[in-house]
Design a protein around this motif. Structure first.
Motif, PDB file in Angstrom:
ATOM      1  N   LYS A 152       0.850  -1.185   0.000  1.00 47.49           N
ATOM      2  CA  LYS A 152       0.000   0.000   0.000  1.00 47.49           C
ATOM      3  C   LYS A 152       0.885   1.234   0.000  1.00 47.49           C
ATOM      4  O   LYS A 152       1.903   1.278   0.691  1.00 47.49           O
ATOM      5  CB  LYS A 152      -0.878   0.028   1.248  1.00 47.49           C
ATOM      6  CG  LYS A 152      -1.845  -1.126   1.328  1.00 47.49           C
ATOM      7  CD  LYS A 152      -2.614  -1.046   2.626  1.00 47.49           C
ATOM      8  CE  LYS A 152      -3.456  -2.277   2.840  1.00 47.49           C
ATOM      9  NZ  LYS A 152      -4.098  -2.271   4.147  1.00 47.49           N
ATOM     10  N   PRO A 153       0.508   2.245  -0.763  1.00 49.79           N
ATOM     11  CA  PRO A 153       1.315   3.463  -0.734  1.00 49.79           C
ATOM     12  C   PRO A 153       1.203   4.124   0.643  1.00 49.79           C
ATOM     13  O   PRO A 153       0.144   4.133   1.259  1.00 49.79           O
ATOM     14  CB  PRO A 153       0.706   4.347  -1.832  1.00 49.79           C
ATOM     15  CG  PRO A 153      -0.649   3.782  -2.078  1.00 49.79           C
ATOM     16  CD  PRO A 153      -0.596   2.334  -1.695  1.00 49.79           C
ATOM     17  N   LYS A 154       2.306   4.649   1.085  1.00 50.41           N
ATOM     18  CA  LYS A 154       2.316   5.281   2.393  1.00 50.41           C
ATOM     19  C   LYS A 154       1.564   6.608   2.336  1.00 50.41           C
ATOM     20  O   LYS A 154       1.675   7.361   1.368  1.00 50.41           O
ATOM     21  CB  LYS A 154       3.748   5.539   2.858  1.00 50.41           C
ATOM     22  CG  LYS A 154       4.456   4.280   3.265  1.00 50.41           C
ATOM     23  CD  LYS A 154       5.768   4.614   3.917  1.00 50.41           C
ATOM     24  CE  LYS A 154       6.417   3.370   4.460  1.00 50.41           C
ATOM     25  NZ  LYS A 154       7.642   3.668   5.155  1.00 50.41           N
ATOM     26  N   GLN A 155       0.827   6.867   3.381  1.00 53.37           N
ATOM     27  CA  GLN A 155       0.114   8.136   3.503  1.00 53.37           C
ATOM     28  C   GLN A 155       1.106   9.201   3.942  1.00 53.37           C
ATOM     29  O   GLN A 155       1.972   8.950   4.767  1.00 53.37           O
ATOM     30  CB  GLN A 155      -1.001   8.010   4.552  1.00 53.37           C
ATOM     31  CG  GLN A 155      -2.070   7.005   4.179  1.00 53.37           C
ATOM     32  CD  GLN A 155      -2.923   7.501   3.018  1.00 53.37           C
ATOM     33  OE1 GLN A 155      -3.102   8.691   2.837  1.00 53.37           O
ATOM     34  NE2 GLN A 155      -3.424   6.571   2.224  1.00 53.37           N
ATOM     35  N   PRO A 156       0.970  10.407   3.404  1.00 50.66           N
ATOM     36  CA  PRO A 156       1.864  11.469   3.880  1.00 50.66           C
ATOM     37  C   PRO A 156       1.538  11.775   5.335  1.00 50.66           C
ATOM     38  O   PRO A 156       0.403  11.625   5.780  1.00 50.66           O
ATOM     39  CB  PRO A 156       1.534  12.664   2.962  1.00 50.66           C
ATOM     40  CG  PRO A 156       0.203  12.360   2.387  1.00 50.66           C
ATOM     41  CD  PRO A 156       0.065  10.872   2.378  1.00 50.66           C
TER      42      PRO A 156
END
Length: 168
Positions: free
Chosen positions: A127-131
């Motif tokens: 999953k792409p990391k959340q800023p």
């Protein structure tokens, strides 16, 4: 004779390369082969033996390293003899005690199985990391009292500018 010298040179270079990769046992094996193929009293033989001392020490074979240094002290090549004496002096020097707070503990990664590390890498958590979310400051906690430093610095800047204009 030249064929064995070529083989000795190749084993010598392979021993140095193995040492530089941190493969000390392989380095010892290669350098022992190279030493056996040369005459110990030659300059090349001395270089090989100096590297062999270093490889012995790195591989944890201190007694062999010290014994070889004792032999190298009587080597006919003066440079090899000097290096042998220096290495012997270093190896026989007393070990200093270091406080534990000076040292960093490095974890032993050998306990982790190779397949376990691959399982972690390919576990499907792509999953792409959340800023990162911005932190909000509670303004009721901020000191809003008058700070005289600002006024003093503004007056100092103003006086400096007036002084520069008056001089110019």
């Amino acid at each position: 004779m030249t064929e064995s010298l070529e083989i000795a040179t190749k084993e010598y270079q392979a021993g140095i390369a193995a040492f530089e990769r941190g493969q000390y046992r392989e380095s010892v094996d290669r350098l022992q082969k190279a030493s056996a193929l040369t005459t110990g009293n030659s300059r090349l033989g001395g270089k090989i033996q100096i590297w062999l001392v270093t490889a012995y020490e790195a591989a944890g074979q201190r007694t062999e390293a010290i014994a070889l240094c004792e032999q190298l002290k009587q080597h006919p090549d003066s440079e090899t003899s000097k290096q042998g004496k220096r290495l012997l002096y270093i190896m026989q020097a007393p070990q200093l005690k270091r406080p534990t707070e000076w040292m960093t503990q490095i974890p032993d990664l050998a306990a982790i199985a190779d397949n376990e590390s691959q399982v972690r890498i390919g576990s499907g958590n792509n999953k792409p990391k959340q800023p990162p979310q911005p932190e909000f400051v509670d303004l009721s906690q901020v000191n809003t009292q008058d700070n005289r430093f600002i006024w003093v610095s503004l007056i100092a800047i103003g006086l400096t500018l007036i002084g520069l204009l008056w001089i110019a």
